[in-house]
Design a protein around this motif. Sequence first.
Motif, PDB file in Angstrom:
ATOM      1  N   CYS A 171       0.736  -1.157  -0.032  1.00 43.10           N
ATOM      2  CA  CYS A 171       0.124  -0.047  -0.078  1.00 43.10           C
ATOM      3  C   CYS A 171       0.796   1.417  -0.020  1.00 43.10           C
ATOM      4  O   CYS A 171       1.643   1.597   0.955  1.00 43.10           O
ATOM      5  N   THR A 172       0.788   1.971  -0.992  1.00 48.10           N
ATOM      6  CA  THR A 172       1.353   3.405  -1.117  1.00 48.10           C
ATOM      7  C   THR A 172       0.695   4.426  -0.440  1.00 48.10           C
ATOM      8  O   THR A 172       1.223   5.178   0.366  1.00 48.10           O
ATOM      9  N   PRO A 173      -0.699   4.624  -0.670  1.00 45.19           N
ATOM     10  CA  PRO A 173      -1.207   5.528   0.271  1.00 45.19           C
ATOM     11  C   PRO A 173      -1.263   5.411   1.819  1.00 45.19           C
ATOM     12  O   PRO A 173      -1.366   4.184   2.069  1.00 45.19           O
ATOM     13  N   THR A 218      -4.101   3.500   4.726  1.00 48.19           N
ATOM     14  CA  THR A 218      -5.442   2.604   3.846  1.00 48.19           C
ATOM     15  C   THR A 218      -5.388   1.470   4.344  1.00 48.19           C
ATOM     16  O   THR A 218      -6.448   0.734   4.643  1.00 48.19           O
ATOM     17  N   GLU A 268      -2.612   9.827  10.280  1.00 48.39           N
ATOM     18  CA  GLU A 268      -3.868   9.655   9.275  1.00 48.39           C
ATOM     19  C   GLU A 268      -5.036   9.326   9.872  1.00 48.39           C
ATOM     20  O   GLU A 268      -5.089   8.569  10.720  1.00 48.39           O
TER      21      GLU A 268
END
Length: 371
Positions: free
Chosen positions: A142-144, A147, A179
């Motif tokens: 996962c880059t974001p 999430t 986040e």
Amino acid sequence: MSPISATALRRAMQSFLPSLVPVRFVAEDGTTAPEPAGYTAPDEAQLREAYRRMVIGRRFDTQATALTKQGRLAVYPSSRGQEACQIAGVLALREDDWLFPTYRDSVALVSRGVDPVEVLTLLRGDWHCGYDPVATRVAPQCTPLATQVLHATGMAEAMRRRGEDRVAMAFIGDGGTSEGDFHEALNFAAVFRAPVVFFVQNNKYAISVPLARQSAAPALAYKGVGYGVRSEQVDGNDLVAVLAVLTAAVDHARAGNGPFLVEAHTYRMDAHTNADDATRYRDAAEVEAWRTADPLTRLEAHLRGRGVLTDEDVAADREAAEAFAADLRARMNTDQQVDPLELFDHVFAEPTPQLREQRALLAAESTAQEV
């Protein structure tokens, strides 16, 4: 119903609080530290296997970094210095458990048994994910930020509802804890007692933003307390401690006791990625100071001191790592044949009319260019 007493409330809160200092079994020089209460050290066979995997993981990381300089990878986020976290996270899980990694956790995927070429497919730019998540029980990297912790929580809750004896572990960096997705995942997991372990690798920087600019909490592990999530902090460069704590966390979740948050204090030795200049936000003295806590040399010294590891073992593991790197180089030294129409594959189980229209348009344009 009578209100809860102050004493009972304090006891309840204490059950969620992390240790005042990070859990540690092994000092920087490899000597045994006083054994912390409440945790059991892994056996010698586990530690010997962990060392072997760490040697291969370190060599893989070095080789992947070199591949970016050769133009074989578009980007590579190194996890050099974080191998104790990467390997312990995998060893604490069973094969049928789920792992939800970030973009920096390639070493963990390799240790999990995912083909290294498939691991690097995303970073080469060929596919969004080069391996089969269902077959490997590894979600796409996962880059974001953060999430994946929601995805892990959802998977854990689904497995709980189906009565499956499985756990999900979500890797996350210190920056990801800022986040909103992170906080939503903790709250949901706590309320529904989802069997998920949140594993924070606190490597001190969110790209260039230091930890002090991200959080005023005494440790990121305390972020779980307000949600009713059992939490712990551990020396992230002590493989023995990380594996002991994560094993306890996984057992806690698997037993139906709900989620568990573990913060590992570690350090990213290399730059954020090959496109980053880390000298702009941290000095060489800081990096050098952390070299004394290198997780690989620490575990090697510890196992040598216990008579578990010999010169012959070290030589054999390094030779195996070199063979691993040579095979990776050979298989990466090819030009991939890509089909632009693959952009539309696996977007939906049943393609929408708009996707079909876009695919047909691209196919027509590609045919016209070939002519």
